[in-house]
Write a protein that holds these residues in place. Structure first.
Motif, PDB file in Angstrom:
ATOM      1  N   SER A  21       0.830  -1.210   0.000  1.00 16.44           N
ATOM      2  CA  SER A  21       0.000   0.000   0.000  1.00 16.44           C
ATOM      3  C   SER A  21       0.863   1.256   0.000  1.00 16.44           C
ATOM      4  O   SER A  21       0.576   2.226  -0.716  1.00 16.44           O
ATOM      5  CB  SER A  21      -0.921   0.000   1.224  1.00 16.44           C
ATOM      6  N   ALA A  25       1.249   4.191  -2.957  1.00 16.81           N
ATOM      7  CA  ALA A  25       1.101   5.615  -2.642  1.00 16.81           C
ATOM      8  C   ALA A  25       2.315   6.407  -3.109  1.00 16.81           C
ATOM      9  O   ALA A  25       2.178   7.504  -3.669  1.00 16.81           O
ATOM     10  CB  ALA A  25       0.888   5.797  -1.138  1.00 16.81           C
ATOM     11  N   LEU A  28       2.189   6.789  -6.921  1.00 25.23           N
ATOM     12  CA  LEU A  28       1.237   7.825  -7.324  1.00 25.23           C
ATOM     13  C   LEU A  28       1.791   9.220  -7.035  1.00 25.23           C
ATOM     14  O   LEU A  28       1.586  10.153  -7.826  1.00 25.23           O
ATOM     15  CB  LEU A  28      -0.092   7.621  -6.593  1.00 25.23           C
ATOM     16  N   SER A  32       2.503  12.031  -9.849  1.00 26.88           N
ATOM     17  CA  SER A  32       1.911  13.365  -9.755  1.00 26.88           C
ATOM     18  C   SER A  32       2.980  14.446  -9.882  1.00 26.88           C
ATOM     19  O   SER A  32       2.796  15.440 -10.603  1.00 26.88           O
ATOM     20  CB  SER A  32       1.179  13.505  -8.420  1.00 26.88           C
ATOM     21  N   GLY A 143      -4.028   3.429  -8.815  1.00 31.25           N
ATOM     22  CA  GLY A 143      -4.881   3.692  -7.657  1.00 31.25           C
ATOM     23  C   GLY A 143      -5.834   2.553  -7.381  1.00 31.25           C
ATOM     24  O   GLY A 143      -6.077   2.190  -6.223  1.00 31.25           O
ATOM     25  N   GLY A 146      -4.081  -0.183  -5.587  1.00 31.86           N
ATOM     26  CA  GLY A 146      -3.991   0.108  -4.162  1.00 31.86           C
ATOM     27  C   GLY A 146      -5.307  -0.118  -3.447  1.00 31.86           C
ATOM     28  O   GLY A 146      -5.335  -0.607  -2.305  1.00 31.86           O
ATOM     29  N   THR A 147      -6.426   0.203  -4.111  1.00 31.69           N
ATOM     30  CA  THR A 147      -7.744  -0.012  -3.509  1.00 31.69           C
ATOM     31  C   THR A 147      -8.026  -1.493  -3.323  1.00 31.69           C
ATOM     32  O   THR A 147      -8.481  -1.925  -2.256  1.00 31.69           O
ATOM     33  CB  THR A 147      -8.829   0.631  -4.389  1.00 31.69           C
ATOM     34  N   MET A 179      -7.439   5.399  -2.406  1.00 32.47           N
ATOM     35  CA  MET A 179      -6.397   5.180  -3.396  1.00 32.47           C
ATOM     36  C   MET A 179      -6.926   5.390  -4.815  1.00 32.47           C
ATOM     37  O   MET A 179      -6.225   5.937  -5.676  1.00 32.47           O
ATOM     38  CB  MET A 179      -5.817   3.777  -3.255  1.00 32.47           C
ATOM     39  N   THR A 180      -8.157   4.966  -5.069  1.00 32.64           N
ATOM     40  CA  THR A 180      -8.757   5.211  -6.384  1.00 32.64           C
ATOM     41  C   THR A 180      -8.943   6.707  -6.624  1.00 32.64           C
ATOM     42  O   THR A 180      -8.691   7.208  -7.725  1.00 32.64           O
ATOM     43  CB  THR A 180     -10.108   4.492  -6.496  1.00 32.64           C
ATOM     44  N   ILE A 182      -7.177   9.088  -5.325  1.00 29.25           N
ATOM     45  CA  ILE A 182      -5.861   9.689  -5.561  1.00 29.25           C
ATOM     46  C   ILE A 182      -5.395   9.409  -6.985  1.00 29.25           C
ATOM     47  O   ILE A 182      -4.834  10.280  -7.658  1.00 29.25           O
ATOM     48  CB  ILE A 182      -4.841   9.157  -4.532  1.00 29.25           C
ATOM     49  N   GLY A 183      -5.636   8.179  -7.475  1.00 29.64           N
ATOM     50  CA  GLY A 183      -5.263   7.850  -8.849  1.00 29.64           C
ATOM     51  C   GLY A 183      -5.966   8.738  -9.861  1.00 29.64           C
ATOM     52  O   GLY A 183      -5.354   9.203 -10.829  1.00 29.64           O
TER      53      GLY A 183
END
Length: 221
Positions: A21, A25, A28, A32, A143, A146-147, A179-180, A182-183
């Motif tokens: 996880s 993060a 991502l 970004s 993301g 991660g979810t 997480m979704t 954030i993606g």
């Protein structure tokens, strides 16, 4: 603070997360940062290109080819239109030493050098766009990974206690869905920027093509 609300915090999600996880993060976050770096850099370059585009029309008002090149070099800091003018000026003063290119007629030589200059400018315009497109296409799936892993991890922890309670499931699953989100937050700016830069590039490439056509006519007159 409400104990139930305190379960839906990023800090709690980070504490409950494992190495995978955390790795998602960090990926991502890196995507970004890279995306915004290219967005800001390309936006600044696009602004300078569009500001210098009117200088192409002024190029033809110069008293000589060299004067036009000098004026264009000052107005085109991104060197998008300038390579065409420089190649045109070089073509006028090209030596007649034996070479494969020298065996072409004047029109073919002008076409060859101008095509090369357009390709150089096109490469500069399109640099970084592939990365933006890749980030925009893959960030939602990173993301989502991660979810899925967060939900699996949360359900595994709940099942290990032997009893399933909705308050024990809702908190971890809701945090995993972050997480979704954030993606998508990473992907949406990249996609919008990619489409915007493509629009600017199409306009610039059309002007480059017109400039090359006029230079070809001048060099072969």
């Amino acid at each position: 603070m409400n104990p139930a609300a305190s379960q839906f915090t990023l800090s709690r999600f980070w504490e409950q997360g494992d190495a995978i996880s955390h790795a998602v993060a960090f990926v991502l976050l890196a995507m970004s940062l890279v995306s915004w770096f290219f967005i800001l850099a390309k936006a600044y370059a696009a602004w300078r290109i569009r500001r210098g585009a009117p200088a192409v029309a002024a190029f033809w008002d110069a008293p000589s080819m060299q004067d036009g090149v000098n004026a264009l070099s000052l107005a085109d800091p991104e060197k998008i239109f300038l390579p065409l003018a420089q190649q045109g000026a070089a073509q006028l003063t090209a030596s007649s030493r034996p070479s494969l290119g020298g065996e072409m007629d004047r029109a073919a030589q002008a076409t060859r050098v101008l095509r090369g200059a357009i390709q150089t400018s096109t490469n500069r315009l399109e640099s970084g766009l592939t990365l933006l497109a890749s980030i925009g296409a893959t960030a939602p799936f990173v993301g989502l990974l991660g979810t899925v892993w967060g939900i699996y991890h949360a359900l595994a922890n709940v099942s290990s206690h032997g009893t399933v309670q909705i308050d024990k499931v809702a908190g971890p699953v809701g945090e995993a869905l972050v997480m979704t989100a954030i993606g998508l937050t990473v992907a949406i700016p990249a996609v919008l920027a990619y489409n915007g830069f493509n629009r600017v590039n199409r306009l610039t490439l059309a002007e480059l093509d017109a400039f090359a056509h006029d230079l070809h006519a001048y060099l072969t007159k």
